[in-house]
Design a protein around this motif. Sequence first.
Motif, PDB file in Angstrom:
ATOM      1  N   LEU A   1       0.831  -1.203   0.000  1.00  0.00           N
ATOM      2  CA  LEU A   1       0.000   0.000   0.000  1.00  0.00           C
ATOM      3  C   LEU A   1       0.866   1.253   0.000  1.00  0.00           C
ATOM      4  O   LEU A   1       0.594   2.203  -0.735  1.00  0.00           O
ATOM      5  CB  LEU A   1      -0.952   0.002   1.202  1.00  0.00           C
ATOM      6  CG  LEU A   1      -1.891   1.202   1.304  1.00  0.00           C
ATOM      7  CD1 LEU A   1      -2.771   1.326   0.067  1.00  0.00           C
ATOM      8  CD2 LEU A   1      -2.738   1.104   2.560  1.00  0.00           C
ATOM      9  N   GLY A   2       1.911   1.262   0.791  1.00  0.00           N
ATOM     10  CA  GLY A   2       2.815   2.411   0.832  1.00  0.00           C
ATOM     11  C   GLY A   2       3.484   2.664  -0.503  1.00  0.00           C
ATOM     12  O   GLY A   2       3.635   3.819  -0.929  1.00  0.00           O
ATOM     13  N   ARG A   3       3.871   1.592  -1.185  1.00  0.00           N
ATOM     14  CA  ARG A   3       4.497   1.748  -2.508  1.00  0.00           C
ATOM     15  C   ARG A   3       3.483   2.283  -3.529  1.00  0.00           C
ATOM     16  O   ARG A   3       3.829   3.104  -4.374  1.00  0.00           O
ATOM     17  CB  ARG A   3       5.107   0.429  -2.970  1.00  0.00           C
ATOM     18  CG  ARG A   3       6.335   0.035  -2.151  1.00  0.00           C
ATOM     19  CD  ARG A   3       7.094  -1.136  -2.746  1.00  0.00           C
ATOM     20  NE  ARG A   3       6.324  -2.362  -2.860  1.00  0.00           N
ATOM     21  CZ  ARG A   3       6.119  -3.234  -1.879  1.00  0.00           C
ATOM     22  NH1 ARG A   3       6.628  -3.024  -0.691  1.00  0.00           N
ATOM     23  NH2 ARG A   3       5.407  -4.322  -2.077  1.00  0.00           N
ATOM     24  N   ILE A   4       2.237   1.842  -3.427  1.00  0.00           N
ATOM     25  CA  ILE A   4       1.187   2.339  -4.324  1.00  0.00           C
ATOM     26  C   ILE A   4       0.941   3.826  -4.060  1.00  0.00           C
ATOM     27  O   ILE A   4       0.849   4.627  -4.995  1.00  0.00           O
ATOM     28  CB  ILE A   4      -0.116   1.518  -4.158  1.00  0.00           C
ATOM     29  CG1 ILE A   4       0.085   0.100  -4.690  1.00  0.00           C
ATOM     30  CG2 ILE A   4      -1.291   2.204  -4.848  1.00  0.00           C
ATOM     31  CD1 ILE A   4      -1.035  -0.863  -4.341  1.00  0.00           C
ATOM     32  N   ILE A   5       0.840   4.201  -2.787  1.00  0.00           N
ATOM     33  CA  ILE A   5       0.649   5.609  -2.421  1.00  0.00           C
ATOM     34  C   ILE A   5       1.787   6.449  -2.973  1.00  0.00           C
ATOM     35  O   ILE A   5       1.574   7.534  -3.524  1.00  0.00           O
ATOM     36  CB  ILE A   5       0.539   5.755  -0.886  1.00  0.00           C
ATOM     37  CG1 ILE A   5      -0.754   5.123  -0.382  1.00  0.00           C
ATOM     38  CG2 ILE A   5       0.652   7.223  -0.459  1.00  0.00           C
ATOM     39  CD1 ILE A   5      -0.800   4.884   1.112  1.00  0.00           C
ATOM     40  N   ASP A   6       3.009   5.947  -2.844  1.00  0.00           N
ATOM     41  CA  ASP A   6       4.179   6.676  -3.329  1.00  0.00           C
ATOM     42  C   ASP A   6       4.109   6.884  -4.845  1.00  0.00           C
ATOM     43  O   ASP A   6       4.454   7.951  -5.343  1.00  0.00           O
ATOM     44  CB  ASP A   6       5.450   5.918  -2.940  1.00  0.00           C
ATOM     45  CG  ASP A   6       6.686   6.773  -3.059  1.00  0.00           C
ATOM     46  OD1 ASP A   6       6.738   7.839  -2.418  1.00  0.00           O
ATOM     47  OD2 ASP A   6       7.607   6.378  -3.807  1.00  0.00           O
TER      48      ASP A   6
ATOM     49  N   TYR B   1       0.557  10.552   2.024  1.00  0.00           N
ATOM     50  CA  TYR B   1       1.898  10.422   1.443  1.00  0.00           C
ATOM     51  C   TYR B   1       2.966  10.463   2.539  1.00  0.00           C
ATOM     52  O   TYR B   1       3.888   9.652   2.544  1.00  0.00           O
ATOM     53  CB  TYR B   1       2.087  11.556   0.437  1.00  0.00           C
ATOM     54  CG  TYR B   1       3.437  11.622  -0.230  1.00  0.00           C
ATOM     55  CD1 TYR B   1       3.790  10.721  -1.222  1.00  0.00           C
ATOM     56  CD2 TYR B   1       4.343  12.621   0.111  1.00  0.00           C
ATOM     57  CE1 TYR B   1       5.016  10.798  -1.851  1.00  0.00           C
ATOM     58  CE2 TYR B   1       5.568  12.710  -0.514  1.00  0.00           C
ATOM     59  CZ  TYR B   1       5.909  11.786  -1.498  1.00  0.00           C
ATOM     60  OH  TYR B   1       7.126  11.870  -2.120  1.00  0.00           O
ATOM     61  N   CYS B   2       2.825  11.382   3.477  1.00  0.00           N
ATOM     62  CA  CYS B   2       3.795  11.484   4.570  1.00  0.00           C
ATOM     63  C   CYS B   2       3.774  10.250   5.460  1.00  0.00           C
ATOM     64  O   CYS B   2       4.824   9.813   5.946  1.00  0.00           O
ATOM     65  CB  CYS B   2       3.524  12.729   5.406  1.00  0.00           C
ATOM     66  SG  CYS B   2       3.954  14.256   4.569  1.00  0.00           S
ATOM     67  N   VAL B   3       2.609   9.674   5.686  1.00  0.00           N
ATOM     68  CA  VAL B   3       2.512   8.460   6.500  1.00  0.00           C
ATOM     69  C   VAL B   3       3.253   7.306   5.820  1.00  0.00           C
ATOM     70  O   VAL B   3       4.024   6.590   6.460  1.00  0.00           O
ATOM     71  CB  VAL B   3       1.038   8.077   6.760  1.00  0.00           C
ATOM     72  CG1 VAL B   3       0.926   6.693   7.369  1.00  0.00           C
ATOM     73  CG2 VAL B   3       0.377   9.113   7.654  1.00  0.00           C
TER      74      VAL B   3
ATOM     75  N   VAL C   1      -5.920   2.341   7.249  1.00  0.00           N
ATOM     76  CA  VAL C   1      -5.390   1.030   6.838  1.00  0.00           C
ATOM     77  C   VAL C   1      -3.862   1.068   6.797  1.00  0.00           C
ATOM     78  O   VAL C   1      -3.197   0.142   7.272  1.00  0.00           O
ATOM     79  CB  VAL C   1      -5.978   0.608   5.469  1.00  0.00           C
ATOM     80  CG1 VAL C   1      -5.304  -0.653   4.952  1.00  0.00           C
ATOM     81  CG2 VAL C   1      -7.482   0.426   5.575  1.00  0.00           C
ATOM     82  N   GLN C   2      -3.292   2.161   6.278  1.00  0.00           N
ATOM     83  CA  GLN C   2      -1.832   2.281   6.207  1.00  0.00           C
ATOM     84  C   GLN C   2      -1.217   2.256   7.605  1.00  0.00           C
ATOM     85  O   GLN C   2      -0.201   1.607   7.820  1.00  0.00           O
ATOM     86  CB  GLN C   2      -1.433   3.563   5.471  1.00  0.00           C
ATOM     87  CG  GLN C   2       0.075   3.758   5.358  1.00  0.00           C
ATOM     88  CD  GLN C   2       0.759   2.688   4.524  1.00  0.00           C
ATOM     89  OE1 GLN C   2       0.758   2.751   3.311  1.00  0.00           O
ATOM     90  NE2 GLN C   2       1.334   1.694   5.167  1.00  0.00           N
TER      91      GLN C   2
ATOM     92  N   ALA D   1       1.684  -0.650  11.895  1.00  0.00           N
ATOM     93  CA  ALA D   1       1.697  -1.242  13.242  1.00  0.00           C
ATOM     94  C   ALA D   1       2.041  -2.725  13.174  1.00  0.00           C
ATOM     95  O   ALA D   1       2.868  -3.221  13.950  1.00  0.00           O
ATOM     96  CB  ALA D   1       0.345  -1.033  13.924  1.00  0.00           C
ATOM     97  N   TYR D   2       1.414  -3.436  12.242  1.00  0.00           N
ATOM     98  CA  TYR D   2       1.682  -4.857  12.081  1.00  0.00           C
ATOM     99  C   TYR D   2       3.150  -5.107  11.731  1.00  0.00           C
ATOM    100  O   TYR D   2       3.810  -5.952  12.344  1.00  0.00           O
ATOM    101  CB  TYR D   2       0.766  -5.443  10.992  1.00  0.00           C
ATOM    102  CG  TYR D   2       1.087  -6.876  10.664  1.00  0.00           C
ATOM    103  CD1 TYR D   2       0.662  -7.894  11.493  1.00  0.00           C
ATOM    104  CD2 TYR D   2       1.832  -7.191   9.526  1.00  0.00           C
ATOM    105  CE1 TYR D   2       0.967  -9.228  11.201  1.00  0.00           C
ATOM    106  CE2 TYR D   2       2.146  -8.501   9.238  1.00  0.00           C
ATOM    107  CZ  TYR D   2       1.721  -9.512  10.071  1.00  0.00           C
ATOM    108  OH  TYR D   2       2.032 -10.826   9.787  1.00  0.00           O
TER     109      TYR D   2
END
Length: 188
Positions: free
Chosen positions: A28-33, A85-87, A174-175, A180-181
């Motif tokens: 998810l983080g890579r998609i957001i980026d 994006y910052c998260v 969700v991010q 956390a996980y």
Amino acid sequence: MTDDIQEKIEKVLGHAADQGAIPEAGLLGRIIDKISVVFAISLIVSMLILINEIVMRYVFNAPTSWAHETTIFIVGMAFIFGGLYCVARNQHIRVVLVYDYVPASIRRVLDVFISLISALASAFFAWASWLMVQRAAFAPDGTFRLERSGSSWDPIFPGVIKIGLLVVLTVMSVQFLILAYNYAKGPK
């Protein structure tokens, strides 16, 4: 070869080159980026819209009715997305008074705790934005009708931006849970 280029870029910039989303952010983080490019380009588009407005208004004496509302909408959406994006990149504001002085194992526990609290806060704000979306996207009889600006141009931007806020805050929740996980799981 790639490392050599990377080192040259870092030397010119004076700091490490952009690494994108942190590994703990997951897919998810890579998609957001990757999606962030759309919002970066939209800011350039908003600048071009304003330049067009200036030329139309002061050179041709023919101002537009849509430039200001469109620019405010674009910049507002980019600002809302900026939090997500910052998260994903772990570049949000953090009070490091205690964090920087504790061992890595305690930092990991703090990362899990902070991510869970942030997920809860984001979920709460997503719920609050859902209440706004109910009024901005639905007529009293339940039919879909986006709130409009009420100007002479009267775009649907107010309704769309409230839906955008709901989507971003939901994804942000969700991010934070993914973070956390992955923080709890520890380094690979």
